[in-house]
Structures are given as structure tokens and as C-alpha cells.
Design a protein around this motif. Structure first.
Motif, short mmCIF file in Angstrom:
data_model
loop_
_atom_site.label_atom_id
_atom_site.label_comp_id
_atom_site.label_asym_id
_atom_site.label_seq_id
_atom_site.Cartn_x
_atom_site.Cartn_y
_atom_site.Cartn_z
N ILE A 198 0.82 -1.20 0.00
CA ILE A 198 0.00 0.00 0.00
C ILE A 198 0.86 1.26 0.00
O ILE A 198 0.44 2.32 -0.46
CB ILE A 198 -0.98 0.01 1.20
N GLU A 201 1.36 1.94 -3.62
CA GLU A 201 0.12 2.51 -4.15
C GLU A 201 -0.03 3.97 -3.74
O GLU A 201 -0.41 4.83 -4.54
CB GLU A 201 -1.08 1.72 -3.64
N ARG A 202 0.24 4.26 -2.47
CA ARG A 202 0.09 5.63 -1.98
C ARG A 202 1.06 6.58 -2.68
O ARG A 202 0.72 7.74 -2.95
CB ARG A 202 0.32 5.66 -0.47
N ARG A 272 -15.01 2.92 -8.57
CA ARG A 272 -13.90 3.82 -8.92
C ARG A 272 -14.32 4.84 -9.98
O ARG A 272 -15.17 4.58 -10.84
CB ARG A 272 -12.70 3.01 -9.39
N PHE A 287 -5.29 -4.48 -6.91
CA PHE A 287 -5.19 -3.13 -6.36
C PHE A 287 -5.80 -2.14 -7.35
O PHE A 287 -5.89 -2.40 -8.55
CB PHE A 287 -3.73 -2.75 -6.06
N ILE A 295 -8.22 7.90 -3.17
CA ILE A 295 -8.03 6.68 -2.39
C ILE A 295 -7.30 5.63 -3.23
O ILE A 295 -7.34 5.63 -4.46
CB ILE A 295 -9.37 6.09 -1.90
N CYS A 296 -6.65 4.73 -2.52
CA CYS A 296 -6.11 3.53 -3.14
C CYS A 296 -6.48 2.36 -2.24
O CYS A 296 -6.70 2.53 -1.04
CB CYS A 296 -4.60 3.61 -3.35
N ALA A 297 -6.58 1.19 -2.82
CA ALA A 297 -7.01 0.02 -2.05
C ALA A 297 -6.49 -1.24 -2.71
O ALA A 297 -6.16 -1.25 -3.90
CB ALA A 297 -8.53 -0.03 -1.95
N SER A 298 -6.43 -2.30 -1.92
CA SER A 298 -6.01 -3.58 -2.46
C SER A 298 -6.64 -4.69 -1.63
O SER A 298 -7.00 -4.49 -0.47
CB SER A 298 -4.48 -3.72 -2.46
N GLU A 320 -14.85 -3.39 -3.27
CA GLU A 320 -14.77 -2.04 -3.80
C GLU A 320 -16.09 -1.29 -3.58
O GLU A 320 -16.10 -0.12 -3.19
CB GLU A 320 -14.42 -2.08 -5.28
N LEU A 323 -16.41 -0.26 -0.01
CA LEU A 323 -15.50 0.83 0.31
C LEU A 323 -16.10 2.17 -0.10
O LEU A 323 -16.14 3.12 0.68
CB LEU A 323 -14.16 0.60 -0.37
#
Length: 327
Positions: A198, A201-202, A272, A287, A295-298, A320, A323
């Protein structure tokens, strides 16, 4: 989810002026010029011909160089069966002798393009891929649990791959990836943790910077999240050629490819926003990075087949949706 990490290392070399995306691949890896295009079969004899053009590094990044994967190309499955050529998973370097299945620049064909990109990165850097990633990506970002080869102390933390039996129960199939391959693959092979990944990703979400460390420029990150197919269409479906490894990928319309990222060109209702970047790992890790929402997520499993429609793929979608509903 090794591909985007390795792609970022290649993009760093581009920013430093060390790597030219529009140069032919064989400029950096002369052995690439030996690859031919698989044009069918005469009985069990593969019919090969020279490619119509020299594949470029950019085409490796965008999966338009003509290379494929065995699990999404039936001709390649047959080629490996009749020639005995191994696929890339076991870590045998002969896998890089696999032929192209299309002329460079003619279509999107997801395959071992990033594996070859890693070989280019190594040639430019003058060292092996594990060192390149440690010095330029994972080290600076503090991703200390992200490595190719697990030492004895980490082996106990490695989640085995799980398969579903005919009775519907899940069982461990052990480990798929070798700990001592002949080469480090840029297409697969990194071990990591959700907490580590993450951070990568960030960094992309924040335009290439995290905690004061910059791995890419804002301009290069913007390019990665932009359509890079040059007018070629992203397939709406990629049929499985090996159901034990993957289901058919049903994307539908509204998708394209950037630098190492699958991009949705429209908002996905309840999920998304347009021009989010995403991809996955073969063992059902996924991801996405939504720069519009911030935002980012996995989500992680360790299971096969890839994108199993009613299980891993559905879980990813449900995750997703939940979220975004909570935002």
C-alpha cells in the motif's frame, strides 16, 4: 503484483535519460531480435516468421510488443506442448525464447512483455532486478518486506496457494514460485505484505511521492494514468486457454492501458472514478488507485484460478462497492 513495481523502475530510467521508450528492445537486449512470430502450425510443427517490425520498449510497457502468456493464448499453449518450452512461472530462463503471437504494435496482447522489460532494466542498470528495485523503489519507500527471495526467517509467513477441490473445499497446493529461479522476473515473483504494497500505491496516488521520498515525477505518473495504446483497442474479453490457471477475463467496453496500469475511461457506478489505475497478481491479488477520489485500495487472496468469476472476482467487486459506500 510485481509488474507495476518493475514498470516504475523502468520509468525512473526514462526520467534519468538512461532508457529510451521508443528504442527497439534489441538495442538493450540483442537476443530479443532472435524471436519470431508464431503464425500457426503445420500439423504439430510450429510455423514461424520474422516480425514485421522491431518491437520497442514502449510496446513492452503497454503489452503491444506481440508477446503473450500461455494461459490466455491457445497457440502458445500448443507451442509449449509440442516444443517442450517451459512457461515463465517455474523460473527457467528458456521461457524467454517463447515466440511472439502478433506483430509488434498491432494489438494488445497481455503476456511476458514485462518480463522482457525487466531484462532491459537490468541491461541499463548493469545489475540484477532485485538490486534495482531495492535501491530505487522498495528501499526508499521503506518496503522492507518486499523481496524476491524469502530467507528462512520469512518462509513461515508465506501464505500457500489454495485450490478448490471437486468437493468444493479449499486445500493448500503449497508454493507456486521457486525460491531459486534462474532469473528475477519483472512480471511476477515479488513477495510482499499488504502493509508494504500500500506504500507503493500511496506513492502513485500522491503523484510519485510518499513521506518526502519521490520515486517518480508528477508528469510521469500522469502519463502512467493516461491512455498509452496509441489508438489500439483494449480487448473487451480475453479468453482462457488454461482454465486451471485463469478464467476468461470479461472486461467489457470502457477500458484502456497506460504504463503498467489498466485504466477505466468512465466512472464505474458506485465504484472507482474514471481514469483510475489498477491491476492484479495471478494468485488473485488486486489493487486500484483512484486519483479523483483520493483513495487507493487492495485485496489479497492466494488462490487459483485467477479472476474466478464467482469467488475472487466477485469478492473484489463487493469489497470495492463496500468501500465507496462507506466514503
Amino acid at each position: 503484483m510485481t509488474k507495476m513495481v518493475a514498470t516504475a523502475a523502468a520509468l525512473q530510467q526514462v526520467e534519468r535519460g538512461e532508457l529510451d521508450l521508443d528504442a527497439p528492445v534489441d538495442t538493450y537486449r540483442p537476443e530479443f531480435a532472435e524471436l519470431q512470430v508464431l503464425d500457426g502450425f503445420d500439423g504439430d510443427t510450429p510455423r514461424l516468421r520474422a516480425p514485421a517490425s522491431r518491437a520497442t520498449v514502449r510496446q513492452l510497457v503497454t503489452h503491444t510488443a506481440g508477446l503473450s502468456y500461455f494461459f490466455w493464448n491457445a497457440d502458445l499453449v500448443r507451442y509449449e506442448a509440442v516444443t517442450g518450452l517451459p512457461n515463465v512461472v517455474p523460473g527457467d530462463a528458456r521461457a524467454l525464447q517463447a515466440p511472439l503471437v502478433a506483430d509488434p504494435g498491432t494489438r494488445f496482447e497481455y503476456g511476458i512483455n514485462t518480463d522482457w522489460l525487466g531484462r532491459v532494466v537490468e541491461a541499463v542498470a548493469g545489475t540484477t532486478l532485485d538490486v534495482v528495485l531495492k535501491e530505487n523503489i522498495t528501499g526508499p519507500l521503506g518496503m522492507d518486506e518486499t523481496v524476491f527471495a524469502l530467507g528462512d526467517a520469512r518462509q513461515g509467513n508465506k501464505t500457500p496457494v489454495h485450490l478448490k477441490g471437486e468437493d468444493g473445499t479449499w486445500a493448500s497446493a503449497g508454493n507456486v514460485l521457486p525460491d531459486d529461479p534462474e532469473w528475477w522476473s519483472a512480471g511476477h515473483g515479488l513477495h510482499s505484505t499488504p502493509r508494504d504494497y500500500i506504500r507503493f500505491e500511496r506513492a502513485l496516488l500522491r503523484g510519485g511521492e510518499l513521506d518526502g521520498v519521490r520515486i517518480l515525477s508528477q508528469e510521469m505518473v500522469d502519463a502512467a494514468f493516461s491512455d498509452q495504446l496509441g489508438g489500439l483497442e483494449m480487448p473487451t474479453e480475453i479468453a482462457s486457454a488454461d482454465p486451471a490457471t485463469t478464467d476468461t477475463l470479461h472486461l467489457g467496453p470502457g477500458w484502456t492501458w497506460g504504463y503498467g496500469l489498466l485504466l477505466n475511461t468512465d466512472d464505474v457506478p458506485g465504484r472507482r472514478r474514471a481514469w483510475s489505475g489498477a491491476w492484479a497478481g495471478l494468485l488473485n491479488t488486486h489493487f486500484f488507485i483512484d486519483r479523483s477520489t483520493g483513495i487507493c485500495a487492495s485485496i489479497y487472496t492466494n488462490s487459483l484460478p485467477f479472476i474466478s468469476e464467482h469467488e475472487a472476482w466477485k469478492l473484489y467487486g463487493d469489497f470495492e462497492s463496500a468501500l465507496y459506500a462507506a466514503l
